[in-house]
Design a protein around this motif. Structure first.
Motif, PDB file in Angstrom:
ATOM      1  N   THR A   1      -3.465   7.635   4.649  1.00 18.17           N
ATOM      2  CA  THR A   1      -3.625   6.341   3.969  1.00 18.17           C
ATOM      3  C   THR A   1      -3.843   5.225   4.979  1.00 18.17           C
ATOM      4  O   THR A   1      -4.686   4.353   4.771  1.00 18.17           O
ATOM      5  CB  THR A   1      -2.386   6.035   3.103  1.00 18.17           C
ATOM      6  OG1 THR A   1      -2.219   7.076   2.142  1.00 18.17           O
ATOM      7  CG2 THR A   1      -2.507   4.700   2.402  1.00 18.17           C
TER       8      THR A   1
ATOM      9  N   THR B   1       0.816  -1.217   0.000  1.00 19.04           N
ATOM     10  CA  THR B   1       0.000   0.000   0.000  1.00 19.04           C
ATOM     11  C   THR B   1       0.849   1.267   0.000  1.00 19.04           C
ATOM     12  O   THR B   1       0.556   2.210  -0.723  1.00 19.04           O
ATOM     13  CB  THR B   1      -0.939   0.017   1.230  1.00 19.04           C
ATOM     14  OG1 THR B   1      -1.702  -1.186   1.249  1.00 19.04           O
ATOM     15  CG2 THR B   1      -1.877   1.206   1.188  1.00 19.04           C
ATOM     16  N   LEU B   2       1.917   1.279   0.812  1.00 20.20           N
ATOM     17  CA  LEU B   2       2.705   2.502   0.980  1.00 20.20           C
ATOM     18  C   LEU B   2       3.883   2.617   0.020  1.00 20.20           C
ATOM     19  O   LEU B   2       4.364   3.715  -0.231  1.00 20.20           O
ATOM     20  CB  LEU B   2       3.192   2.621   2.428  1.00 20.20           C
ATOM     21  CG  LEU B   2       2.092   2.668   3.488  1.00 20.20           C
ATOM     22  CD1 LEU B   2       2.702   2.674   4.874  1.00 20.20           C
ATOM     23  CD2 LEU B   2       1.195   3.875   3.289  1.00 20.20           C
TER      24      LEU B   2
ATOM     25  N   SER C   1       0.468  12.285   4.529  1.00 20.11           N
ATOM     26  CA  SER C   1      -0.196  11.454   3.517  1.00 20.11           C
ATOM     27  C   SER C   1      -0.186   9.977   3.921  1.00 20.11           C
ATOM     28  O   SER C   1      -1.158   9.259   3.700  1.00 20.11           O
ATOM     29  CB  SER C   1       0.445  11.644   2.142  1.00 20.11           C
ATOM     30  OG  SER C   1       1.782  11.210   2.154  1.00 20.11           O
TER      31      SER C   1
ATOM     32  N   ASP D   1      -7.501   5.541   6.019  1.00 24.99           N
ATOM     33  CA  ASP D   1      -8.563   5.435   5.023  1.00 24.99           C
ATOM     34  C   ASP D   1      -8.513   4.192   4.140  1.00 24.99           C
ATOM     35  O   ASP D   1      -9.536   3.797   3.593  1.00 24.99           O
ATOM     36  CB  ASP D   1      -8.559   6.676   4.121  1.00 24.99           C
ATOM     37  CG  ASP D   1      -8.882   7.939   4.901  1.00 24.99           C
ATOM     38  OD1 ASP D   1      -9.481   7.829   5.997  1.00 24.99           O
ATOM     39  OD2 ASP D   1      -8.530   9.036   4.419  1.00 24.99           O
ATOM     40  N   ASP D   2      -7.346   3.583   3.967  1.00 22.74           N
ATOM     41  CA  ASP D   2      -7.238   2.438   3.062  1.00 22.74           C
ATOM     42  C   ASP D   2      -8.036   1.257   3.611  1.00 22.74           C
ATOM     43  O   ASP D   2      -7.917   0.897   4.784  1.00 22.74           O
ATOM     44  CB  ASP D   2      -5.764   2.046   2.882  1.00 22.74           C
ATOM     45  CG  ASP D   2      -5.596   0.977   1.825  1.00 22.74           C
ATOM     46  OD1 ASP D   2      -5.625  -0.223   2.196  1.00 22.74           O
ATOM     47  OD2 ASP D   2      -5.442   1.323   0.642  1.00 22.74           O
TER      48      ASP D   2
END
Length: 198
Positions: A45, A15-16, A41, A48-49
């Motif tokens: 993430t 994801t990151l 950011s 919210d991810d």
């Protein structure tokens, strides 16, 4: 068969991507280190991810690394460490970000992402002098308004800079420079020859 930590590590790396500066496992938890420029950011993430859903900020604190590892530390002096919880996935994560400037430590505020960061960031500001950019009410929370310095910094003197006392002539509390002489107390132990015997 993969463990829960290995699954979380995989999801974080996917994801990151390049925002992961380092990712280590210690004490049964993962510690993610991110750059100050990516901090806001990345934290958004993480919240919210759908694969992560770190919806709770459990703790946020400052750290002064100036004497870490007996002075062998060769990195930035101040860090902010966050502890996150994903209730949905039952995951915990430690996120560390280092302030790029040791003389004026500044990182972004998380108040817009997790409102609970408000008092935690005020505490880190008060005790370590870490500034949180974007915080709308960054003021001392534990020390007095006239307090000088940040007491959890490693270079803060043990006795402080000023002491407070009541002045009967002025009929008010005043601050004055510290008058206490620094000294080293060595405990004196006296033992009887037959202590504990009947």
């Amino acid at each position: 068969m993969t463990t829960k930590l290995e699954t979380l590590e995989s999801v974080l790396r996917n994801t990151l991507g390049d925002h992961v500066q380092s990712l280590e496992s210690a004490f049964g938890e993962l510690t993610l280190v991110v750059k100050a420029a990516d901090y806001l950011s990345v934290m958004r993430t993480l919240r919210d991810d759908a694969g992560l859903r770190f919806d709770e900020l459990i703790d946020l604190c400052g750290v002064d690394y100036s004497t870490y590892a007996d002075g062998a530390w060769d990195g930035p002096r101040f860090a902010v460490v966050n502890h996150l919880l994903s209730v949905e996935h039952n995951w915990r994560l430690r996120v560390r970000v280092f302030a790029p400037d040791d003389d004026m430590p500044v990182v972004s505020s998380l108040v817009d992402i997790w409102p609970t960061a408000n008092w935690y960031e005020r505490e880190a500001f008060d005790l370590f002098g870490i500034l949180f950019e974007g915080h709308t009410d960054l003021r001392r929370i534990l020390t007095d308004y006239g307090f000088i310095g940040h007491p959890f910094r490693k270079d803060f003197p043990v006795s402080g800079y000023v002491e407070m006392r009541y002045d009967p002539e002025q009929k008010r509390v005043i601050y004055q420079p510290v008058t206490i002489e620094p000294r080293e107390n060595i405990p004196r132990v006296i033992r009887e020859d037959k202590y504990g015997m009947k």
